[in-house]
Design an enzyme around this catalytic site. Sequence first.
Site, short mmCIF file in Angstrom:
data_model
loop_
_atom_site.label_atom_id
_atom_site.label_comp_id
_atom_site.label_asym_id
_atom_site.label_seq_id
_atom_site.Cartn_x
_atom_site.Cartn_y
_atom_site.Cartn_z
N LYS A 85 0.81 -1.22 0.00
CA LYS A 85 0.00 0.00 0.00
C LYS A 85 0.84 1.27 0.00
O LYS A 85 0.47 2.28 -0.59
CB LYS A 85 -0.95 0.01 1.20
CG LYS A 85 -2.05 -1.04 1.14
CD LYS A 85 -3.11 -0.68 0.13
CE LYS A 85 -4.26 -1.68 0.14
NZ LYS A 85 -5.15 -1.50 -1.05
N GLU A 107 -10.05 6.25 2.27
CA GLU A 107 -10.97 5.24 2.78
C GLU A 107 -10.11 4.08 3.25
O GLU A 107 -9.00 3.91 2.79
CB GLU A 107 -11.92 4.78 1.67
CG GLU A 107 -11.36 3.69 0.73
CD GLU A 107 -10.18 4.14 -0.13
OE1 GLU A 107 -9.97 5.36 -0.28
OE2 GLU A 107 -9.43 3.26 -0.63
N SER A 374 1.84 -9.66 -0.82
CA SER A 374 1.52 -8.23 -0.76
C SER A 374 1.66 -7.61 0.63
O SER A 374 1.87 -6.42 0.76
CB SER A 374 0.10 -8.01 -1.29
OG SER A 374 -0.81 -8.79 -0.54
#
Lengths: 396, 262
Positions: A85, A107, A374
């Site tokens: 991220k 969000e 990830s």
Amino acid sequence: MKKGRYGEFGGQYAPETLMNALSELEAEFEKAIKDEKFWEEFNFYLREYANRPSNLYFAKRMTEDLGGCKIYLKREDLNHTGAHKINNVLGQIILAKRMGKKKVIAETGAGQHGVATATAAALFGMECEVFMGEEDTKRQELNVFRMNLLGAKVTPVKSGTGTLKDACNEAMRAWAEHAGDTFYVLGSAVGPHPYPAIVKEFQRVISREMKEQILEKEGRLPDYVIACVGGGSNAIGSFAEFIGEPSVKLIGAEAAGKGIDTPYHAATISKGEVGVLHGMKSLFLQDEYGGIQEVYSISAGLDYPGIGPEHAYLHKTGRAQYYPVTDKEAVDAFCYLTKTEGIIPAVESAHAVAQAIKMAPKLPKDEIMIICLSGRGDKDVYSVAKYLGVEFNEQD
Amino acid sequence: MNRIDKMFLDKKGQKVFIPFITAGDPDIGTTMDLVFAMEEAGADLIELGVPFSDPIAEGPVIQEANARALKNGVNLDIIFDAVGKIRKKSQIPLVFLMYYNSLFKYGLERFFKACKEYGIDGVIIPDLPYEESGEIAEYEEKYNVYQISLISPTSHDRIEKIAKSAKGFLYCVSSLGVTGARDKFETDFKAFFDEINKYAKIPKCLGFGIKDETQAKLLREYADGIIVGSAVVALIKEGKDKEEKIRLVKEYVSKMAKATKE
């Protein structure tokens, strides 16, 4: 293809109040990616702050145990804040700074993107507000506290189902009101154009490094790249550099929850239909009147009723294949990777690992597979324990 | 030409009042009676919200109305059926406010055909901006149902293209953000409407945030009509039973219509 379109998917289905803000964002994005100074700054933070390049690790024990193709893990879990991220967030926050915005909003579902945004906002001294479904703030109290520590304000969203899609709704509502001084840092490869393009560009670093690293280690491209898909940001980042390489098979693993034949899943590709939400035309889980359905997965990061428009397109054209992975398969893979390689994967990433475990044994030994790991799984230890029926004493 | 154009022609420049309610809040029978009551009280056109799970342009009041209607199982077929029944007694222009997925999932042609058959004159789609509206243009024309275009204070150089191709009336958004009653407005209405008036050939109605007579009296000079949503919807929630809901809405619409028109 029309700008912002991936076949029939994508587009800019946004309220008129946001159209001007989207044009400004698009103009700045186009300018930035042609500007060496932007890349210098972005790459500086990726390297010095986010700890890139992330390792491409040969999972020797896993490869031997499964007895098929060679398996590499792209270690996005080793990035600062523990997941992919941060890549996209750093890119977007530098864009925000270039546009003279003073405040960022985001969000978040489980809180990973919220934490990453709060982190980058702290780094750049910007005000930050994160919208999070009320249900999710309860499930992920620790991440709420983490964001607060980083100086962000977390606003619980009570409307709808109180989960990620409602947090997206509320972030878009807030942006419509404050677009003048506020930048919306969108965390997944979704939303109105240019967001899917922006997220792909800023996550592209994953496949760029994969390509360089595998060429260095193996002297050739991989045969398979596997990533988990919710909205699809780590997957699009893992696929980006390989979409034009037909020999590389692209595989997505989506959340099948308790099974795609139960009402409890988030398997958008398997069960979704074409629709429009959050500014994009894509595949969505919906009822016969277009009402968006509640979704479920053990992984809060894959708990989204839609999918990025480019994934819908890659699926439709057959360039990428997407498979459902259940909670049970993901938890088994979570435990398997932990024991076999000493790496605790995020439960999201464990979906990709599970898909690899299904495929690898049948593949020839000279083929190469890269799994995008990830994120790291520290955040999931509690929910996995709960799933496995392990009870803890309440800690003071 | 459809009922919307005809209504504005008949008004000969008199200001119009447009209330909004969410169809099926709290049930479809009440919605039908509210339409008749509002027409009687002086409404010139009525907006019917089609409830949706994710109404991203709405503030809390209308979001809750959407949730109430959905909980009661209201859907587009039930709403069309009610519109058909309303049309037996009333020719007031009716416009849907709906999110694009509801329309898209129903089927573009099927939807517009139903609008014509049952008597819907226009459709406001907050998440279908000018750039994407090409995909419904063919059906709008074929069935003579207008997409009502929105213009916001941040539309700037988009105003020209939107206003030039708009039909029915222009929905001018008073403030940024979502629907819901406001105490004051930040928008410079004179500058906003000066820009719109350069290009607009059709009536302009102003909505978002308007709640009382004082505001209606203040803002009517800029536009051809005033649109009120959340304030009406709040009264529907407030009324304890159907009778009281209808009485409260009727009193309010009568008061607001007067303030808009006098």
